[in-house]
Write a protein that holds these residues in place. Structure first.
Motif: not given
Length: 132
Positions: A12-13, A33
């Motif tokens: 997600k980052g 996110l």
């Protein structure tokens, strides 16, 4: 670190940074996110139809529209975010919504008049709202 409970946090980052680097607003990238069913899709205008020179510029202009009107109309009707970076198109949204937006953009690249694309999009958006 050992405090992270979500195994997909690193991905997600990476998606957040990639979305921001592609030109999406920070708020839109943060949505990646927070929500699980958001995706980023990118393609070249020339992937749809091999265009060169002025023809390519006109196709990109049809997608953007005067003062970005066409792009905003597609974004609002399909609940997606669209970034037009030269001849690359980046879209952020749910899978089904990206598909509708991609079809509308491809129609514009192939030379369909914007009014016809608006009507098709309006009909598809209406059907999608009825389904949910």
């Amino acid at each position: 670190s050992h405090h992270t409970e979500d195994s997909g946090a690193l991905q997600k980052g990476a998606d957040f940074v990639a979305a921001f680097m592609l030109g999406f607003d920070v708020q839109d990238a943060v949505a990646l996110l927070r929500l699980d069913d958001l995706y980023v899709e990118s393609f070249q205008v020339t992937d749809v139809k091999l265009l060169r020179g002025d023809h390519l510029s006109r196709a990109v202009g049809r997608i953007a529209g005067q003062d970005g009107k066409t792009r905003f109309a597609i974004e609002n009707a399909t609940r997606t975010r669209i970034v037009i970076a030269d001849t690359r198109i980046h879209m952020l949204g749910s899978y089904a919504n990206i598909r509708v937006a991609r079809n509308a953009i491809c129609d514009l690249i192939l030379g369909a008049p914007p009014g016809k694309v608006y009507n098709n999009m309006r009909n598809v958006a209406k059907r999608m709202n009825e389904r949910y």
